[in-house]
Every structure is written in C-alpha cells, then in structure tokens.
Design an enzyme around this catalytic site. Structure first.
Site, PDB file in Angstrom:
ATOM      1  N   HIS A 192      -9.524  42.546 -40.023  1.00  0.00           N
ATOM      2  CA  HIS A 192      -8.403  40.826 -38.865  1.00  0.00           C
ATOM      3  C   HIS A 192      -7.209  41.145 -39.263  1.00  0.00           C
ATOM      4  O   HIS A 192      -6.284  41.692 -39.229  1.00  0.00           O
ATOM      5  CB  HIS A 192      -9.077  39.250 -39.796  1.00  0.00           C
ATOM      6  CG  HIS A 192      -8.359  38.752 -38.980  1.00  0.00           C
ATOM      7  ND1 HIS A 192      -9.027  37.796 -37.351  1.00  0.00           N
ATOM      8  CD2 HIS A 192      -6.679  38.116 -39.110  1.00  0.00           C
ATOM      9  CE1 HIS A 192      -7.811  37.214 -37.739  1.00  0.00           C
ATOM     10  NE2 HIS A 192      -6.709  37.444 -38.317  1.00  0.00           N
ATOM     11  N   GLU A 193      -7.238  41.457 -40.921  1.00  0.00           N
ATOM     12  CA  GLU A 193      -5.828  41.649 -41.311  1.00  0.00           C
ATOM     13  C   GLU A 193      -5.433  42.802 -41.310  1.00  0.00           C
ATOM     14  O   GLU A 193      -4.152  43.545 -41.330  1.00  0.00           O
ATOM     15  CB  GLU A 193      -6.008  41.434 -42.935  1.00  0.00           C
ATOM     16  CG  GLU A 193      -6.016  40.024 -43.851  1.00  0.00           C
ATOM     17  CD  GLU A 193      -4.996  38.690 -42.384  1.00  0.00           C
ATOM     18  OE1 GLU A 193      -3.418  38.980 -42.355  1.00  0.00           O
ATOM     19  OE2 GLU A 193      -5.405  37.973 -42.140  1.00  0.00           O
ATOM     20  N   HIS A 252      -3.563  44.046 -37.775  1.00  0.00           N
ATOM     21  CA  HIS A 252      -2.247  43.144 -38.132  1.00  0.00           C
ATOM     22  C   HIS A 252      -1.347  44.147 -38.570  1.00  0.00           C
ATOM     23  O   HIS A 252      -0.577  44.526 -38.112  1.00  0.00           O
ATOM     24  CB  HIS A 252      -1.999  41.595 -39.102  1.00  0.00           C
ATOM     25  CG  HIS A 252      -2.501  40.644 -38.274  1.00  0.00           C
ATOM     26  ND1 HIS A 252      -2.310  40.410 -37.094  1.00  0.00           N
ATOM     27  CD2 HIS A 252      -3.416  39.540 -38.793  1.00  0.00           C
ATOM     28  CE1 HIS A 252      -3.294  38.653 -36.935  1.00  0.00           C
ATOM     29  NE2 HIS A 252      -3.544  38.723 -38.285  1.00  0.00           N
TER      30      HIS A 252
HETATM   31 ZN   LIG Z   1      -5.075  36.753 -38.644  1.00  0.00          ZN
END
Ligand SMILES: [Zn+2]
Length: 392
Positions: free
Chosen positions: A63-64, A67
C-alpha cells in the site's frame, strides 16, 4: 521514527520498520490464531497465523510502496517507507506540484489494498474448493477482509488519511487554492479523529469491547496528525518560497566544543544578547547546540574543567540544513523550542555558515503576514566570532 531497522530497498525506495511493528505482527498473529483454532492442529494453526500476519504486513508495505512509486513517477522525491504500529508511512520529501498528481498519489494506496483484497478473495475461493474449512482458506478470506477494511478506512475523507488527500486534491483542483484545500482536509481529519475517539470510548464503556481501545488510539492519532497538518498548512502558506538563506543569520558566533564553560562565559558570546549558540568541532563542523539553560545545570566549580561540548545537546539529523533548501522543509522536519534549539546551516564542505532559531522563523512568518520580505535590510544577527576575535 528514529528506532527503525532497515528492510532493504524497492524501486530505489528505502524500506524500514519501527520496533512497534513487532507489536502489530504479534497482535495480528494472536487474532488470527484464535480465529483459526479448531481448523487444524495447534502447530499448523500458529504457523498459518504467523504467515497470515506477515502477509498482512507485506500488504501494508505494498500500500505504502504504491503511494511512493506513483509519487516518484510524478516527480515527487521519496525518502523512505516506514512500517510502524498503526500501519505504514511514506516519507515524501516534498509535496505534489499539482492537484492531479496529488490525487494520483493519494489513490494509489487504497486501490492497491482493494486490489490485494480481490486477489486474496479469488485465491480464498479457489482454496475453498479444495478444503472449505481449512486454515489456508480462512487466512485468505481474513486477508481479503482486512485489505478491504484497510482500503476503505483509508478512503475516509480526512487528512492525513488517503481520503483526506483525495479531498484536498479535489478542492485544490476546483478552487486552485491549495491552502484552503489543505485546511479543509485537515479540519475534516480532526473531526473524523474526534468521532473515532468517541466511538472507541462508547464501544469500550457501553459494550465492554476491548477493541474500543484500538479505535481510541486510531482516533487520537488521526486527530493529532490532522492538527499538525493544519499548523503545517498555515506555515507552508506563510513561508511560501522563502529559502533557508533568506532567514538564516550568516556567520553565527560558533563555540568550539573543546572550550571550558568558563571560557565561554568570559567570551563575547556572554554579552551578545543571544541565548542559543551552535557548537563546532575543531574542523568547524557543527556538532551540537548549547543554550544558557544547559550551562546553568553545571555547578560553578566544575565550569573550568567541563567543556562546552559535554554540556551541549547533540544536533539531531533534521537540524542540519543547506542554504539553498526551502525554509518550509526545515520548518516541517524540526521543532525549534524558543531559546533552546537551532538549525545549523552548513556549506558544501559541511562547515557551519549560518544559524536559524525559532525567533528567525516566527519573524519570517510575521513579516510574510505583513507582506514584507523574509528579512529586513538591517540585519542584527550574531556577530562573527572571527571578526570579534574571541579567545578562550
Ligand atoms: Zn495510504
């Protein structure tokens, strides 16, 4: 986030984990093991639970990373991705340049989580065809549920959650006013945080669910992070495009670390009117910062033998700056306590060339609010130690 251990690099991005991540893995394992009890032997249950917990942490990392990778593609520098107690943090060293990039970076994380949830769900469905009540099926379903919750929770519209970033990007795009957008997103984050905190308290007190503590922790974290965002948004607006060199005091009076405290008290520094001084080693590199209050802690008879270096406080990594850095970068990474802390500005060779104190920052903000340049023409900075000819 200082006590992190490195996990390597992916796509040039430094990965790390804070020690508190071990608590998260432990908690996930425990939750998962109690959920799996009865599906297989104890050894299999615990092995599957640990694997599931680690897989969920890997999903958090993905998830990170999503980004960060999208940020890099949009020209935003990424420092590192760090996992900690409440999930992951992408340390971006700057902000997105336009609303469109802001939106893409924000959406990348939750979409990745929802994608992982879909894959885990399909794998779970396949596993169920083989062994419907087996631990593997249960873990895959759990991973699907957790990633769905993660993706949806992060889409709640309050900064610093991803949904708050989405809200910011949308308002920014509509109004062209970045400050207004960031402020609205942060206020929404404060509201959400308070709401979660209250739901957590109600869950704990009215229903007796210990899980309420988790919501309270999340709510408290969200609220304080949103508050910090609000302050930063204002500061960012005020400091605008000011550079470190616009605000710093050039050639500050530096105190050699090897000086006895008594020598400092006899020097011109004592009469300079300043309360915080940078401390340099014998090569002129700043190593620490000292305030009068640090010296007061040393008993008078010991001042002839105690060096300034041993009474001073080491400079944290964030307190070193370059003169061509945007001021906001420095202001957002260090907290300068009045009359106690300072940022040392260093040249190419790492030697001290300037100093920024909290007074300098406040002055820059005040002047900006009045439409004045960061610094007046008549500088009243630290006099240069060399031109004053200070000797111990
Ligand atoms: Zn996030």
């Amino acid at each position: 986030m200082r006590q992190t251990f490195p996990l390597g690099r992916i796509a040039g991005i430094r990965l790390g984990a804070h020690w508190s991540m071990l608590v998260t893995v432990g908690l996930f394992t425990w939750v998962l093991a109690s959920y799996l009890t009865g599906t297989a032997s104890t050894v299999v249950v615990w092995t599957t639970a640990v694997s599931g917990a680690v897989a969920l942490c890997a999903a958090l990392l993905a998830h990170e990373l999503a980004h960060s990778i999208v940020a890099q593609h949009n020209g935003v520098q990424v420092e590192a991705v760090v996992l900690w107690l409440l999930g992951g943090v992408s340390e971006l060293s700057e902000e997105a340049r336009d609303a469109r990039a802001d939106l893409r970076i924000a959406l990348a994380g939750p979409l990745t989580s929802l994608g992982i949830a879909a894959v885990a769900f399909l794998a779970g469905a396949a596993a169920a065809a083989v062994d419907q009540d087996g631990p593997i099926t249960a873990v895959l379903v759990w991973l699907a549920v957790m990633n769905t919750v993660l993706g949806l929770f992060n889409l709640l519209p309050g900064a610093p959650l991803d949904g708050g970033r989405v809200l910011r990007a949308v308002i920014w795009r509509r109004t062209g006013d970045r400050l207004r957008a960031a402020t609205a997103a942060a206020r929404s984050g404060q509201f959400l945080g308070t709401l979660l905190l209250m739901i957590g308290i109600a869950e704990l007190i009215l229903l007796g669910h210990v899980g309420g503590l988790w919501l309270m922790l999340l709510g408290w974290f969200l609220q304080s992070a949103a508050h910090a965002e609000l302050t930063l948004a204002g500061l960012r607006h005020r400091l605008g495009h000011s550079m470190v060199r616009d605000v710093m005091t050039a050639r500050p009076m530096a105190i050699p670390a090897a000086w006895p405290i008594a020598a400092l008290l006899r020097s011109d520094a004592a009469d300079s009117g300043h309360r915080v001084f940078p401390v340099v080693d014998d090569t002129g590199h700043p190593v620490a910062v000292v305030a009068w209050s640090d010296l007061a802690a040393v008993a008078a008879p010991a001042r002839t033998t105690t060096t300034v270096g041993s009474a001073a406080r080491a400079l944290p990594a964030g307190a070193l700056a370059r003169e061509d850095e945007p001021l906001i970068d420095v202001a957002s990474r260090v907290v300068l306590r009045p009359n106690l802390d300072a940022v040392a500005v260093v040249g190419e060779d790492g030697r001290l060339i300037g100093l920024i104190t909290s007074t300098d920052l406040v002055l820059a903000c005040d002047r900006s609010a009045l439409g004045l340049p960061p610094r007046g023409r008549h500088r009243t900075g630290h006099p240069s130690a060399t031109s004053e000819g200070t000797t111990p």
